[in-house]
Design an enzyme around this catalytic site. Sequence first.
Site, PDB file in Angstrom:
ATOM      1  CB  THR A 165      -0.375 -66.409 -43.897  1.00  9.44           C
ATOM      2  OG1 THR A 165       0.161 -66.350 -42.587  1.00  9.44           O
ATOM      3  CG2 THR A 165      -0.032 -67.737 -44.538  1.00  9.44           C
ATOM      4  CE  LYS A 217       2.970 -67.886 -42.068  1.00 10.22           C
ATOM      5  NZ  LYS A 217       1.827 -68.567 -41.326  1.00 10.22           N
ATOM      6  CB  THR A 260       0.859 -70.652 -37.289  1.00 11.12           C
ATOM      7  OG1 THR A 260      -0.178 -71.338 -36.668  1.00 11.12           O
ATOM      8  CG2 THR A 260       0.752 -70.957 -38.787  1.00 11.12           C
ATOM      9  CD  GLU A 267      -2.809 -63.243 -36.783  1.00  8.65           C
ATOM     10  OE1 GLU A 267      -3.557 -63.507 -35.837  1.00  8.65           O
ATOM     11  OE2 GLU A 267      -2.667 -63.983 -37.779  1.00  8.65           O
ATOM     12  CG  ASN A 293      -6.827 -64.022 -35.516  1.00  2.00           C
ATOM     13  OD1 ASN A 293      -6.480 -64.960 -36.215  1.00  2.00           O
ATOM     14  ND2 ASN A 293      -5.978 -63.190 -34.951  1.00  2.00           N
ATOM     15  CB  THR A 318     -15.152 -64.191 -44.195  1.00  2.00           C
ATOM     16  OG1 THR A 318     -14.604 -63.468 -43.098  1.00  2.00           O
ATOM     17  CG2 THR A 318     -15.980 -65.328 -43.649  1.00  2.00           C
TER      18      THR A 318
END
Lengths: 396, 396
Positions: free
Chosen positions: B150, B177, B188, B267, B391, B396
Amino acid sequence: MFTITSLKNGLANVRGIYCDGVNCGLRPDPEQGDLAFIRSEIPATLSAVYTSNRFRAAPLRHALRYGQTFEGNCILVNAKNANAMTGEAGIRDVEEILSSLPAKAQALNPVMSSTGVIGYRLPVDKIKAGLHKLDWHAKNSDAAARAILTTDSFKKEICLEVELEGGQRFHVAAIAKGAGMINPSMATMLCFIATDAAVPIPEQERLLKEAVDRSFNRISVDGDTSTNDTVYLMANGASGAYHPEAFAEALGRVCFELAMMILKDGEGANKVVAFEVTGAASDEEAARAATNLSNSLLVKTALFGEDPNWGRIAATIGASNVACDEEKLVIYYDDLLIYDAEHRELNPEREERAYRIMKQDSFRIRCDLGMGEGSHTAYGCDLSYEYVKINAEYRT
Amino acid sequence: MFTITSLKNGLANVRGIYCDGVNCGLRPDPEQGDLAFIRSEIPATLSAVYTSNRFRAAPLRHALRYGQTFEGNCILVNAKNANAMTGEAGIRDVEEILSSLPAKAQALNPVMSSTGVIGYRLPVDKIKAGLHKLDWHAKNSDAAARAILTTDSFKKEICLEVELEGGQRFHVAAIAKGAGMINPSMATMLCFIATDAAVPIPEQERLLKEAVDRSFNRISVDGDTSTNDTVYLMANGASGAYHPEAFAEALGRVCFELAMMILKDGEGANKVVAFEVTGAASDEEAARAATNLSNSLLVKTALFGEDPNWGRIAATIGASNVACDEEKLVIYYDDLLIYDAEHRELNPEREERAYRIMKQDSFRIRCDLGMGEGSHTAYGCDLSYEYVKINAEYRT
């Protein structure tokens, strides 16, 4: 019964209370205060709520000698240096400074509060020299409120005047600091409350704890709990007036409004959000879910991005180890239904309304778990680039 | 006794295992995969570890019908849509997709795994069409590893070959992942492990749990726990070989190395830090302190700022509700003593050495509490502007 009015000039309104703030050289800019006091010229009672952090800073360890409630009329506060993790030497520094208070301070059982960087000894000589720059008969609430700030971007000061039937009046006033490291079970925050109400001494500690539980213990900027958090309530009875409900309401409002100011000033924060959890199996479960919502990085960044991504709200509740069921969960943003079992995907119209709600400076996210009667509200803020910047560069 | 060698091409090395990945239209770029499978051509046993999130996603609820360990030889995975908070309809979507698997998939008790946005129904028709684009006799580990990503910035794939005395060989290989929403009690993250070792079925679930506890359950990117976290271990015995210690070590290394890859890909993260807590009153207290260190925003931003502000380390330990004492605490960055009761303030020489340590891509922060024998290591990463950006703008 009684009326409560907001007054300017914070602590200056409280009878018998003096306060001031000056620069004693802890901050490089001589225009910025770094040393303050709050004192009562008549005997007073101090009640304290201290951090739950196991590494309590030296000034707290010093003050704890007196217990949580004690006869005391003078609080000395410095910024820039937390005097935390400084061992017995840090406590001796507090003693040395407080034993140098000038006679005109008329201090009985004086205490210190410190905020700033952890792990460095206080510059004792600078602070002792600063004691003579303070005006011990001033009512300079503004200077005191400014001298206790660290990364705060605005001063936090409030005064409520209570008028009872028959015209008797008393005041509850306070100054506070705190912008980051704010978490339930206090925060890196200092709050100094003074009142001229004739508070019954046996009630004072409980009343303070209740007010703190409903305010400072419900806000979170970053989930971190500091070594120095302190709320002091100094009551000198100088007004001769008291009314239990009126006092509890005024004290509660003073704490709550300062807590909201701290949250609005959360490092880099742009919005304040109330996370209201209802229908939990117990109040404890509601508190756990609400607090986790206010601390979740994914929720906080979605707030910053103004993204109505309710999946992150649901995922955080689900990760909170509380009884819940996706068929019973209902989520509202203000009064907009954003999720229930019949409305899972956001259609464009509801999404547009959600965007408008999230653009506000403050709004409410309400989650009904549908499992019982437990409820709790926690208050949080968004996480912005600015937070990272402030905290990556804090000490350097 | 045995030797363990790292091989390229991940799952492709495992005898009897096929895998592939394609784009079925969930991602706009047809070059980016979004649908993958891993299957065994011979009967196999699947063991699973699922998220502790109470809102388990539909594919997990579907798979749980079979229990945690079951006869199964086919896992279908999609990215971009988590199929979470989608109710019974989400489970029916899984059933419909899995009942459309082509005959050549030879699927027995097939299961799905999904990752992506929460709260939207799966595009069932796109996925069903995608089933016919997959090559069910491919050994395309690279395509499978890429199709499950992702926000990841690189694919996560590994294969270890174990050679036993006498020349028998087996393989433990996996793809994974996960880049954000990573927290102990999973993350996650999805991880699909396949082995041709002849693992005794009664041992398989326990071995998987132990490996997960020492790897994925010790890493934290942001303290959030997702609705979809899953680790599957598919064992088909095709090699005919097994050795308990060799298999446990290989499985442990596969999980640990993938966990470190996930953390490196946290991230916006730039560094991986091991938080090693020793001398705690119990292993539980050590785990609580280590996990809190890996999650603290103030610690994470100090790592990003490369600021040797050990006060934030100490404050986080103190806030963890563990037995501790500032006179007994000792903190090291790699092998540099950064705090003990005799060395509280950083002198310039130690500060300079601390800066050099913190500039590394990975290092170790070791805290000895001096209270007992408890120990635990958790792994975390820094928090950067990039995390906030990723994040805030995710959906969006």
